[in-house]
Design a protein around this motif. Sequence first.
Motif, mmCIF file in Angstrom:
data_model
loop_
_atom_site.group_PDB
_atom_site.id
_atom_site.type_symbol
_atom_site.label_atom_id
_atom_site.label_comp_id
_atom_site.label_asym_id
_atom_site.label_seq_id
_atom_site.Cartn_x
_atom_site.Cartn_y
_atom_site.Cartn_z
ATOM 1 N N SER A 1 0.837 -1.186 0.000
ATOM 2 C CA SER A 1 0.000 0.000 0.000
ATOM 3 C C SER A 1 0.877 1.243 0.000
ATOM 4 N N GLU A 2 0.649 2.126 -0.963
ATOM 5 C CA GLU A 2 1.477 3.331 -1.068
ATOM 6 C C GLU A 2 1.092 4.389 -0.044
ATOM 7 N N THR A 3 0.062 4.093 0.752
ATOM 8 C CA THR A 3 -0.303 5.000 1.847
ATOM 9 C C THR A 3 0.144 4.427 3.184
ATOM 10 N N GLY A 4 0.996 3.399 3.121
ATOM 11 C CA GLY A 4 1.401 2.707 4.336
ATOM 12 C C GLY A 4 2.593 3.315 5.029
ATOM 13 N N LEU A 5 3.518 2.457 5.462
ATOM 14 C CA LEU A 5 4.612 2.893 6.326
ATOM 15 C C LEU A 5 5.554 3.892 5.666
ATOM 16 N N PHE A 6 5.726 3.782 4.346
ATOM 17 C CA PHE A 6 6.635 4.715 3.668
ATOM 18 C C PHE A 6 5.892 5.893 3.060
ATOM 19 N N GLY A 7 4.627 5.701 2.741
ATOM 20 C CA GLY A 7 3.842 6.788 2.165
ATOM 21 C C GLY A 7 4.123 7.027 0.704
ATOM 22 N N GLY A 8 4.447 5.979 -0.023
ATOM 23 C CA GLY A 8 4.734 6.107 -1.445
ATOM 24 C C GLY A 8 5.217 4.793 -2.012
ATOM 25 N N PRO A 9 5.492 4.722 -3.310
ATOM 26 C CA PRO A 9 5.964 3.482 -3.924
ATOM 27 C C PRO A 9 7.415 3.193 -3.561
ATOM 28 N N VAL A 10 7.828 1.962 -3.786
ATOM 29 C CA VAL A 10 9.224 1.591 -3.566
ATOM 30 C C VAL A 10 10.082 2.324 -4.594
ATOM 31 N N PRO A 11 11.139 3.005 -4.152
ATOM 32 C CA PRO A 11 11.989 3.747 -5.094
ATOM 33 C C PRO A 11 12.623 2.821 -6.132
ATOM 34 N N GLU A 12 12.846 3.367 -7.301
ATOM 35 C CA GLU A 12 13.503 2.606 -8.370
ATOM 36 C C GLU A 12 15.023 2.640 -8.224
ATOM 37 N N THR A 13 15.518 3.667 -7.556
ATOM 38 C CA THR A 13 16.963 3.833 -7.414
ATOM 39 C C THR A 13 17.347 3.884 -5.936
ATOM 40 N N TYR A 14 18.634 4.101 -5.682
ATOM 41 C CA TYR A 14 19.157 4.151 -4.310
ATOM 42 C C TYR A 14 18.537 5.330 -3.563
ATOM 43 N N ASP A 15 17.873 5.042 -2.463
ATOM 44 C CA ASP A 15 17.166 6.074 -1.707
ATOM 45 C C ASP A 15 17.466 5.872 -0.224
ATOM 46 N N LYS A 16 18.273 6.776 0.348
ATOM 47 C CA LYS A 16 18.714 6.621 1.738
ATOM 48 C C LYS A 16 17.541 6.674 2.713
ATOM 49 N N ASP A 17 16.565 7.540 2.449
ATOM 50 C CA ASP A 17 15.407 7.625 3.347
ATOM 51 C C ASP A 17 14.650 6.297 3.394
ATOM 52 N N PHE A 18 14.458 5.701 2.223
ATOM 53 C CA PHE A 18 13.751 4.421 2.182
ATOM 54 C C PHE A 18 14.570 3.333 2.861
ATOM 55 N N ILE A 19 15.861 3.365 2.694
ATOM 56 C CA ILE A 19 16.744 2.370 3.315
ATOM 57 C C ILE A 19 16.657 2.466 4.841
ATOM 58 N N ILE A 20 16.721 3.687 5.341
ATOM 59 C CA ILE A 20 16.627 3.890 6.795
ATOM 60 C C ILE A 20 15.277 3.421 7.321
ATOM 61 N N ARG A 21 14.195 3.785 6.592
ATOM 62 C CA ARG A 21 12.860 3.358 7.009
ATOM 63 C C ARG A 21 12.748 1.833 6.969
ATOM 64 N N SER A 22 13.354 1.236 5.959
ATOM 65 C CA SER A 22 13.295 -0.223 5.836
ATOM 66 C C SER A 22 13.945 -0.908 7.030
ATOM 67 N N PHE A 23 15.182 -0.544 7.340
ATOM 68 C CA PHE A 23 15.868 -1.174 8.470
ATOM 69 C C PHE A 23 15.141 -0.880 9.785
ATOM 70 N N SER A 24 14.556 0.299 9.887
ATOM 71 C CA SER A 24 13.828 0.648 11.103
ATOM 72 C C SER A 24 12.689 -0.337 11.364
ATOM 73 N N TRP A 25 11.922 -0.679 10.302
ATOM 74 C CA TRP A 25 10.782 -1.568 10.486
ATOM 75 C C TRP A 25 11.163 -3.040 10.414
ATOM 76 N N LEU A 26 12.323 -3.331 9.866
ATOM 77 C CA LEU A 26 12.788 -4.714 9.895
ATOM 78 C C LEU A 26 13.282 -5.105 11.283
ATOM 79 N N LEU A 27 13.607 -4.121 12.094
ATOM 80 C CA LEU A 27 14.059 -4.373 13.459
ATOM 81 C C LEU A 27 12.942 -4.205 14.488
ATOM 82 N N ARG A 28 11.738 -3.935 14.013
ATOM 83 C CA ARG A 28 10.576 -3.840 14.911
ATOM 84 C C ARG A 28 9.596 -4.951 14.553
ATOM 85 N N TYR A 29 8.592 -5.095 15.420
ATOM 86 C CA TYR A 29 7.593 -6.124 15.128
ATOM 87 C C TYR A 29 6.230 -5.705 15.666
#
Length: 250
Positions: free
Chosen positions: A98-126
């Motif tokens: 869902s593009e209205t979910g945790l990131f608030g948009g689609p998965v980036p096509e290229t290297y995106d530091k904000d998305f990377i940080i958000r990804s690791f943040s939620w991969l370490l939570r449950y």
Amino acid sequence: MKTGKYLKYAIGEIILVVIGILIALQINNWNERNTIQENITAQVSALILDLKRDKLSFVEVRGFHAFRVHSVLYLMKQYGSAKDPVIFAEAGEIPVLSETGLFGGPVPETYDKDFIIRSFSWLLRYIPMTARINTMEEFKNTGLLAHFKNHELKTRILDYYDAVSFAFEGDDRDTNPTEMLKKTFTAKGFAYSEAAVLDQPIEILLSEPTIRAILINIIDESTFRANMSSGMIEHLEQLIQDLEKENQKG
């Protein structure tokens, strides 16, 4: 003659008393059944509220797990994995993000530091999923569930709680991939916040084989949880609707 008249009168009186007792018992039974039905209606109304809250929780859990799946796929792609991770067939299809979910948009096509940080943040939570059971336990313990006449609906209610227990039990165990990832981070000398401050978090963190393996396990686990959540949402929508109809019958 007088004796015969008195005898008839006494028999008549006895019959009237018996009839009165039978009527009183019938009224008492009717009142008791009516009270039981009123209590069942109230209990089902409370159960419906619990199920509606469960449904909202499943929507949240589905979005959470879908994001985790797409996060790992993104990280693996950016790391340059030669092939896509193999997912167990039992886990189902990759969930839609869902593009209205945790990131608030689609998965980036290229290297995106904000998305990377958000990804690791939620991969370490449950976000664990536990069905609200207090109302159901009360329904059973008071004996009212035994008086619930719609046996097909009763079976579907019980099946729902069994399915939640089966699909989501153990969310908080040490063997949960999220807990394993957190412990591995620590064992490798990384803090939970490390991804936010490292210049090249993907290259550094995914270069560890153990971390890569756990991330692949997260894809499998979160795909299964997301798909189970979708199924539970559909099941609850129909179950709630049927319970509301049942309550309207009285």
